[in-house]
Write a protein that holds these residues in place. Structure first.
Motif, PDB file in Angstrom:
ATOM      1  N   ILE A   2      -6.986  -3.715   6.768  1.00 32.18           N
ATOM      2  CA  ILE A   2      -6.196  -4.145   5.611  1.00 32.18           C
ATOM      3  C   ILE A   2      -5.467  -2.938   5.053  1.00 32.18           C
ATOM      4  N   GLU A   3      -4.160  -3.092   4.866  1.00 31.88           N
ATOM      5  CA  GLU A   3      -3.361  -2.037   4.243  1.00 31.88           C
ATOM      6  C   GLU A   3      -2.906  -2.541   2.882  1.00 31.88           C
ATOM      7  N   ARG A   4      -3.225  -1.779   1.844  1.00 34.98           N
ATOM      8  CA  ARG A   4      -2.840  -2.135   0.480  1.00 34.98           C
ATOM      9  C   ARG A   4      -1.679  -1.242   0.059  1.00 34.98           C
ATOM     10  N   ILE A   5      -0.633  -1.856  -0.457  1.00 37.20           N
ATOM     11  CA  ILE A   5       0.583  -1.131  -0.816  1.00 37.20           C
ATOM     12  C   ILE A   5       0.735  -1.106  -2.333  1.00 37.20           C
ATOM     13  N   ASN A   6       1.044   0.083  -2.861  1.00 36.60           N
ATOM     14  CA  ASN A   6       1.215   0.285  -4.305  1.00 36.60           C
ATOM     15  C   ASN A   6       0.022  -0.269  -5.089  1.00 36.60           C
ATOM     16  N   VAL A   7      -1.115   0.348  -4.851  1.00 34.16           N
ATOM     17  CA  VAL A   7      -2.368  -0.068  -5.482  1.00 34.16           C
ATOM     18  C   VAL A   7      -2.356   0.332  -6.949  1.00 34.16           C
ATOM     19  N   GLY A   8      -2.656  -0.615  -7.801  1.00 27.44           N
ATOM     20  CA  GLY A   8      -2.747  -0.356  -9.233  1.00 27.44           C
ATOM     21  C   GLY A   8      -4.180  -0.536  -9.695  1.00 27.44           C
ATOM     22  N   PRO A   9      -4.424  -0.411 -10.985  1.00 30.35           N
ATOM     23  CA  PRO A   9      -5.789  -0.523 -11.500  1.00 30.35           C
ATOM     24  C   PRO A   9      -6.363  -1.936 -11.365  1.00 30.35           C
ATOM     25  N   ARG A  10      -5.501  -2.943 -11.295  1.00 31.44           N
ATOM     26  CA  ARG A  10      -5.965  -4.324 -11.274  1.00 31.44           C
ATOM     27  C   ARG A  10      -5.633  -5.049  -9.973  1.00 31.44           C
ATOM     28  N   ALA A  11      -4.546  -4.623  -9.319  1.00 30.68           N
ATOM     29  CA  ALA A  11      -4.099  -5.341  -8.118  1.00 30.68           C
ATOM     30  C   ALA A  11      -3.202  -4.446  -7.278  1.00 30.68           C
ATOM     31  N   SER A  12      -3.115  -4.780  -6.015  1.00 30.55           N
ATOM     32  CA  SER A  12      -2.144  -4.141  -5.135  1.00 30.55           C
ATOM     33  C   SER A  12      -0.851  -4.954  -5.207  1.00 30.55           C
ATOM     34  N   GLN A  13       0.277  -4.283  -5.018  1.00 28.99           N
ATOM     35  CA  GLN A  13       1.559  -4.977  -5.028  1.00 28.99           C
ATOM     36  C   GLN A  13       1.670  -5.900  -3.809  1.00 28.99           C
ATOM     37  N   MET A  14       1.155  -5.415  -2.674  1.00 26.32           N
ATOM     38  CA  MET A  14       1.214  -6.189  -1.448  1.00 26.32           C
ATOM     39  C   MET A  14       0.044  -5.798  -0.565  1.00 26.32           C
ATOM     40  N   VAL A  15      -0.383  -6.741   0.274  1.00 26.85           N
ATOM     41  CA  VAL A  15      -1.448  -6.492   1.235  1.00 26.85           C
ATOM     42  C   VAL A  15      -0.950  -6.921   2.608  1.00 26.85           C
ATOM     43  N   LEU A  16      -1.188  -6.054   3.601  1.00 27.53           N
ATOM     44  CA  LEU A  16      -0.862  -6.353   4.993  1.00 27.53           C
ATOM     45  C   LEU A  16      -2.165  -6.456   5.765  1.00 27.53           C
ATOM     46  N   VAL A  17      -2.303  -7.512   6.563  1.00 23.87           N
ATOM     47  CA  VAL A  17      -3.492  -7.673   7.393  1.00 23.87           C
ATOM     48  C   VAL A  17      -3.142  -8.524   8.613  1.00 23.87           C
ATOM     49  N   ASP A  18      -3.478  -8.012   9.779  1.00 22.00           N
ATOM     50  CA  ASP A  18      -3.281  -8.739  11.041  1.00 22.00           C
ATOM     51  C   ASP A  18      -1.865  -9.289  11.201  1.00 22.00           C
ATOM     52  N   GLY A  19      -0.854  -8.489  10.862  1.00 21.25           N
ATOM     53  CA  GLY A  19       0.532  -8.911  11.029  1.00 21.25           C
ATOM     54  C   GLY A  19       1.040  -9.864   9.975  1.00 21.25           C
ATOM     55  N   ARG A  20       0.243 -10.085   8.938  1.00 21.32           N
ATOM     56  CA  ARG A  20       0.656 -10.975   7.841  1.00 21.32           C
ATOM     57  C   ARG A  20       0.714 -10.162   6.551  1.00 21.32           C
ATOM     58  N   PHE A  21       1.485 -10.656   5.607  1.00 28.34           N
ATOM     59  CA  PHE A  21       1.564 -10.010   4.301  1.00 28.34           C
ATOM     60  C   PHE A  21       1.474 -11.043   3.202  1.00 28.34           C
TER      61      PHE A  21
END
Length: 112
Positions: A2-21
């Motif tokens: 799992i790749e988390r993009i622009n992680v903040g204190p409460r949530a990530s802006q986007m998550v990439l996993v297994d070719g899906r976002f």
């Protein structure tokens, strides 16, 4: 992985996993009518997609929340012009949003 993009204190802006976002909920950065806010949210989404090498054709599902379902047609006028000829599946519901000035929130899902 799992790749988390622009992680903040409460949530990530986007998550990439297994070719899906999937994105977090996106709201307008400025106060305005539903047309302005819809354009702002979709512009942010398009920029986020660009950051991962994706575009509108990669979208598989959109979830839309409106503060006022009376603005459904005005939102659709902007959305329909933006989405193009390969629209994802979509759901749209009325909901109380996190701040009074928010007219719309959108979450997107897709395949890279």
């Amino acid at each position: 992985m799992i790749e988390r993009i622009n992680v903040g204190p409460r949530a990530s802006q986007m998550v990439l996993v297994d070719g899906r976002f999937e994105t977090s909920g996106i709201v307008a950065r400025s106060v305005g009518d539903i047309g302005e806010q819809t354009r702002c949210v979709l512009a942010q989404l398009e920029a986020w997609l660009g950051e991962i090498g994706a575009g509108k054709a990669n979208l598989t599902r959109m979830q839309i929340w409106l503060a006022d379902m009376g603005e459904f047609a005005a939102m659709n006028a902007v959305y329909d012009a933006w989405v193009g000829d390969q629209p994802p599946v979509r759901a749209c519901v009325g909901a109380a949003l996190a701040a009074e000035d928010y007219r719309i929130e959108i979450q997107a899902f897709g395949q890279l």
